[in-house]
Design a protein around this motif. Structure first.
Motif, PDB file in Angstrom:
ATOM      1  N   LYS A  16      58.185  73.145  82.740  1.00 55.26           N
ATOM      2  CA  LYS A  16      58.740  72.585  81.513  1.00 55.26           C
ATOM      3  C   LYS A  16      59.149  73.699  80.556  1.00 55.26           C
ATOM      4  O   LYS A  16      60.245  73.681  80.011  1.00 55.26           O
ATOM      5  CB  LYS A  16      57.734  71.660  80.862  1.00 55.26           C
ATOM      6  CG  LYS A  16      58.208  71.087  79.541  1.00 55.26           C
ATOM      7  CD  LYS A  16      57.193  70.111  78.996  1.00 55.26           C
ATOM      8  CE  LYS A  16      56.512  70.701  77.813  1.00 55.26           C
ATOM      9  NZ  LYS A  16      55.543  69.853  77.187  1.00 55.26           N
ATOM     10  N   TYR A  45      64.804  66.072  72.778  1.00 55.38           N
ATOM     11  CA  TYR A  45      64.136  66.928  73.765  1.00 55.38           C
ATOM     12  C   TYR A  45      63.282  67.975  73.048  1.00 55.38           C
ATOM     13  O   TYR A  45      62.123  68.187  73.396  1.00 55.38           O
ATOM     14  CB  TYR A  45      65.169  67.599  74.668  1.00 55.38           C
ATOM     15  CG  TYR A  45      64.569  68.579  75.641  1.00 55.38           C
ATOM     16  CD1 TYR A  45      64.141  68.164  76.899  1.00 55.38           C
ATOM     17  CD2 TYR A  45      64.416  69.922  75.315  1.00 55.38           C
ATOM     18  CE1 TYR A  45      63.583  69.060  77.798  1.00 55.38           C
ATOM     19  CE2 TYR A  45      63.855  70.819  76.207  1.00 55.38           C
ATOM     20  CZ  TYR A  45      63.446  70.383  77.441  1.00 55.38           C
ATOM     21  OH  TYR A  45      62.880  71.275  78.329  1.00 55.38           O
ATOM     22  N   GLN A  96      60.145  66.805  71.850  1.00 59.70           N
ATOM     23  CA  GLN A  96      59.333  66.329  72.970  1.00 59.70           C
ATOM     24  C   GLN A  96      59.308  64.803  73.045  1.00 59.70           C
ATOM     25  O   GLN A  96      58.363  64.211  73.554  1.00 59.70           O
ATOM     26  CB  GLN A  96      57.923  66.916  72.928  1.00 59.70           C
ATOM     27  CG  GLN A  96      57.920  68.416  73.036  1.00 59.70           C
ATOM     28  CD  GLN A  96      56.533  69.022  72.982  1.00 59.70           C
ATOM     29  OE1 GLN A  96      55.529  68.340  72.792  1.00 59.70           O
ATOM     30  NE2 GLN A  96      56.468  70.331  73.170  1.00 59.70           N
ATOM     31  N   TYR A 117      60.816  62.715  75.059  1.00 61.84           N
ATOM     32  CA  TYR A 117      61.594  62.788  76.303  1.00 61.84           C
ATOM     33  C   TYR A 117      62.223  61.460  76.711  1.00 61.84           C
ATOM     34  O   TYR A 117      63.336  61.449  77.236  1.00 61.84           O
ATOM     35  CB  TYR A 117      60.731  63.347  77.426  1.00 61.84           C
ATOM     36  CG  TYR A 117      60.199  64.724  77.118  1.00 61.84           C
ATOM     37  CD1 TYR A 117      61.058  65.771  76.822  1.00 61.84           C
ATOM     38  CD2 TYR A 117      58.828  64.964  77.093  1.00 61.84           C
ATOM     39  CE1 TYR A 117      60.575  67.032  76.522  1.00 61.84           C
ATOM     40  CE2 TYR A 117      58.330  66.226  76.796  1.00 61.84           C
ATOM     41  CZ  TYR A 117      59.204  67.254  76.506  1.00 61.84           C
ATOM     42  OH  TYR A 117      58.730  68.497  76.203  1.00 61.84           O
ATOM     43  N   ASN A 120      65.039  67.682  80.998  1.00 60.48           N
ATOM     44  CA  ASN A 120      64.233  66.568  80.507  1.00 60.48           C
ATOM     45  C   ASN A 120      63.449  65.944  81.664  1.00 60.48           C
ATOM     46  O   ASN A 120      62.272  65.621  81.524  1.00 60.48           O
ATOM     47  CB  ASN A 120      65.158  65.538  79.842  1.00 60.48           C
ATOM     48  CG  ASN A 120      64.417  64.560  78.972  1.00 60.48           C
ATOM     49  OD1 ASN A 120      63.924  64.933  77.915  1.00 60.48           O
ATOM     50  ND2 ASN A 120      64.340  63.324  79.400  1.00 60.48           N
TER      51      ASN A 120
END
Length: 144
Positions: free
Chosen positions: A5, A52, A55, A57, A84
């Protein structure tokens, strides 16, 4: 653990990181523009990037999906949606998006990101395959 990530975010680090207040204001501004022009793929994309970065998502995914519905050739939306998907640990979908991005732009960071997705799938052969990771003539991974 969401392996990859942060690597994905680092590779995509052309975007500014805003404070939560500024990010919320930016998301609201994009929302207002979208309300006036619901067919503006660029604004859905930009808001998706902001989600994004926050966070958020699932909300980012919605905006990247809408961007690509409006403009199926929007290269950056494939890259960000792929990142993502990495954050959501949906590595198969990430591979698909990075592959779509590569088809639109062969000289892109999407090769490295696709290699990251393959690595997270424990598909190490594809993760290091020249077709998955863009290499220069000295066989070094190209950083973007």
């Amino acid at each position: 653990m969401r392996t990859g990530k942060f690597l994905a975010a680092a590779i995509l680090a052309g975007a500014l990181i805003f404070s939560p207040v500024v990010r919320a204001e930016t998301i609201a501004e994009y929302g207002a523009i979208i309300a006036e022009n619901p067919n503006n793929a660029e604004m859905y994309y930009r808001r998706g990037v902001s989600y994004y970065e926050a966070q958020a998502y699932s909300r980012a995914l919605e905006d990247f999906n809408k961007t690509l519905e409006l403009d199926p050739n929007f290269f950056a939306a494939y890259v960000w949606r792929g990142a993502n998907y990495i954050a959501l640990e949906n590595y198969d979908s990430a591979v698909d998006d990075f592959t779509s991005a590569i088809l639109l732009n062969e000289n892109s960071a999407a090769y490295n990101l696709r290699g990251t997705a393959y690595f997270n799938l424990k598909d190490y052969e594809h993760a290091i395959d020249r077709k998955s990771t863009r290499l220069n003539s000295s066989h070094q991974i190209i950083s973007y």
